[in-house]
Design an enzyme around this catalytic site. Structure first.
Site, PDB file in Angstrom:
ATOM      1  N   ILE A  24       0.841  -1.192   0.000  1.00 25.37           N
ATOM      2  CA  ILE A  24       0.000   0.000   0.000  1.00 25.37           C
ATOM      3  C   ILE A  24       0.881   1.248   0.000  1.00 25.37           C
ATOM      4  CG2 ILE A  24      -1.656   1.330   1.362  1.00 25.37           C
ATOM      5  CD1 ILE A  24      -2.893  -1.316   2.253  1.00 25.37           C
ATOM      6  N   GLN A  44      14.054  -1.454   6.401  1.00 22.29           N
ATOM      7  CA  GLN A  44      14.560  -2.117   7.604  1.00 22.29           C
ATOM      8  C   GLN A  44      15.329  -3.362   7.206  1.00 22.29           C
ATOM      9  OE1 GLN A  44      11.725  -3.167  10.650  1.00 22.29           O
ATOM     10  NE2 GLN A  44      13.204  -4.414  11.763  1.00 22.29           N
ATOM     11  N   ASP A  68      14.612   0.900  12.004  1.00 22.08           N
ATOM     12  CA  ASP A  68      13.982  -0.101  12.864  1.00 22.08           C
ATOM     13  C   ASP A  68      13.291   0.677  13.975  1.00 22.08           C
ATOM     14  OD1 ASP A  68      13.286  -1.964  14.779  1.00 22.08           O
ATOM     15  OD2 ASP A  68      15.269  -2.897  14.908  1.00 22.08           O
ATOM     16  N   ILE A  96       3.726   1.107   8.967  1.00 24.46           N
ATOM     17  CA  ILE A  96       4.524   0.134   9.716  1.00 24.46           C
ATOM     18  C   ILE A  96       3.648  -0.575  10.737  1.00 24.46           C
ATOM     19  CG2 ILE A  96       6.449  -0.132  11.341  1.00 24.46           C
ATOM     20  CD1 ILE A  96       7.651   2.426  10.021  1.00 24.46           C
ATOM     21  N   TYR A 149      -7.050  -0.383   9.696  1.00 25.44           N
ATOM     22  CA  TYR A 149      -7.903  -1.406   9.072  1.00 25.44           C
ATOM     23  C   TYR A 149      -9.187  -1.528   9.881  1.00 25.44           C
ATOM     24  CZ  TYR A 149      -9.478  -5.953   7.319  1.00 25.44           C
ATOM     25  OH  TYR A 149     -10.234  -6.963   6.792  1.00 25.44           O
ATOM     26  N   TYR A 159      -7.243 -11.610  13.240  1.00 25.81           N
ATOM     27  CA  TYR A 159      -6.636 -10.287  13.401  1.00 25.81           C
ATOM     28  C   TYR A 159      -6.229 -10.027  14.844  1.00 25.81           C
ATOM     29  CZ  TYR A 159      -5.552  -5.800  11.267  1.00 25.81           C
ATOM     30  OH  TYR A 159      -4.892  -4.706  10.756  1.00 25.81           O
ATOM     31  N   ILE A 195      -6.205  -6.018   0.809  1.00 26.21           N
ATOM     32  CA  ILE A 195      -5.428  -6.016  -0.428  1.00 26.21           C
ATOM     33  C   ILE A 195      -4.325  -7.054  -0.264  1.00 26.21           C
ATOM     34  CG2 ILE A 195      -3.913  -4.639  -1.926  1.00 26.21           C
ATOM     35  CD1 ILE A 195      -5.344  -2.141  -0.933  1.00 26.21           C
TER      36      ILE A 195
END
Length: 272
Positions: A24, A44, A68, A96, A149, A159, A195
């Site tokens: 994305i 990273q 990081d 992230i 989300y 999830y 996606i």
């Protein structure tokens, strides 16, 4: 998006979290670059650097450094590099998140303390840490964007703790919007529909989730990284100068639906 040509001329900023050309974050980077923005990317580790470098070359983007987010010194180094190159920036995209995929199956009740803390650190606190550093080098009227989300709002299968983290991330958006509003800096989130990305590969039965969204969203389809990129372009540009503290859904309208569509076919779980 030809009509957006030149919309971001003179704007500079960093996108954190591009993993490959299906990310994305990559859709956002392309939309911004096509609209005239100067882009910086982070990575990273060496493996991701090898993926990100050719993408940066494609857009003429600046490679701002290894980042990081569990090591605040690397965040400091990235923003120091941005300041050295450009002086000031106009936007930041935070894309992230992380959780142990083995703990995304089964019951949320069984989430370990270690993974809960690690998920919250990487997926939530990092946004606050990034925003704090962006505040020091961002022009007044800048824009900060993160990705969330629907699992932050409703319970979604596979999830678990990531849904809790995304809910906390959305709350962070609102608090940061207030903290930074006196400088005209706006803070928003995009809640994208499912996606196929590298991050999504850790979610069980993902093909089923894609099909369920396709059959039940008002637009009867899933969304693309290009569509998310275009919405991000709006939120990062002056077109959205009066918008902050918002969660903007790009999910074909799925978040508006209360139950299965009456004309949607019954589907069994499709194994990944």
């Amino acid at each position: 998006m030809a009509q957006a040509s030149g919309l971001m001329n003179g704007k500079r900023g960093v996108i954190m979290g591009v993993a490959n050309n299906r990310s994305i974050a990559w859709g956002i980077a392309k939309a911004l670059a096509e609209a005239g923005a100067e882009i910086a990317l982070t990575w990273q580790g060496d493996a991701l650097k090898k993926r990100v470098e050719p993408l940066a070359q494609e857009l003429g983007a600046f490679m701002a450094g290894h980042c990081d987010v569990t090591d605040l010194a690397t965040i400091d180094a990235v923003f120091s590099a941005l300041e050295e190159k450009w002086g000031k920036i106009d936007f930041v995209v935070h894309a992230i998140a992380f959780s142990d995929k083995d703990e995304l199956t089964g019951r949320y009740l069984d989430t370990s303390r270690d993974n809960f803390a690690r998920t919250m650190d990487i997926s939530v606190y990092s946004f606050t840490a990034v925003a704090a550093r962006a505040d020091r080098v961002m022009n007044d009227g800048g824009s900060i964007l993160t990705l969330t989300y629907y699992g932050a709002e409703k319970v979604m299968p596979h999830y678990n703790v990531m849904g809790v983290a995304k809910a906390a991330l959305e709350a962070s958006v609102r608090y940061l919007a207030v903290d930074l509003g006196n400088r005209g800096i706006r803070v928003n989130a995009i809640s994208a529909g499912p996606i196929k990305t590298l991050a999504a590969s850790g979610i069980g039965d993902f093909r089923y989730i894609l099909k369920w969204n396709e059959y039940n969203a008002p637009l009867k389809r899933t969304v693309s990284i290009e569509e998310v990129g275009n919405s991000a372009l709006y939120l990062l540009s002056d077109l959205s100068s009066g918008v902050t503290g918002e969660v903007h859904h790009v999910d074909s309208g799925y978040h508006t639906v209360g139950m299965k569509a009456v004309d949607a076919p019954d589907i069994s779980v499709l194994k990944d």
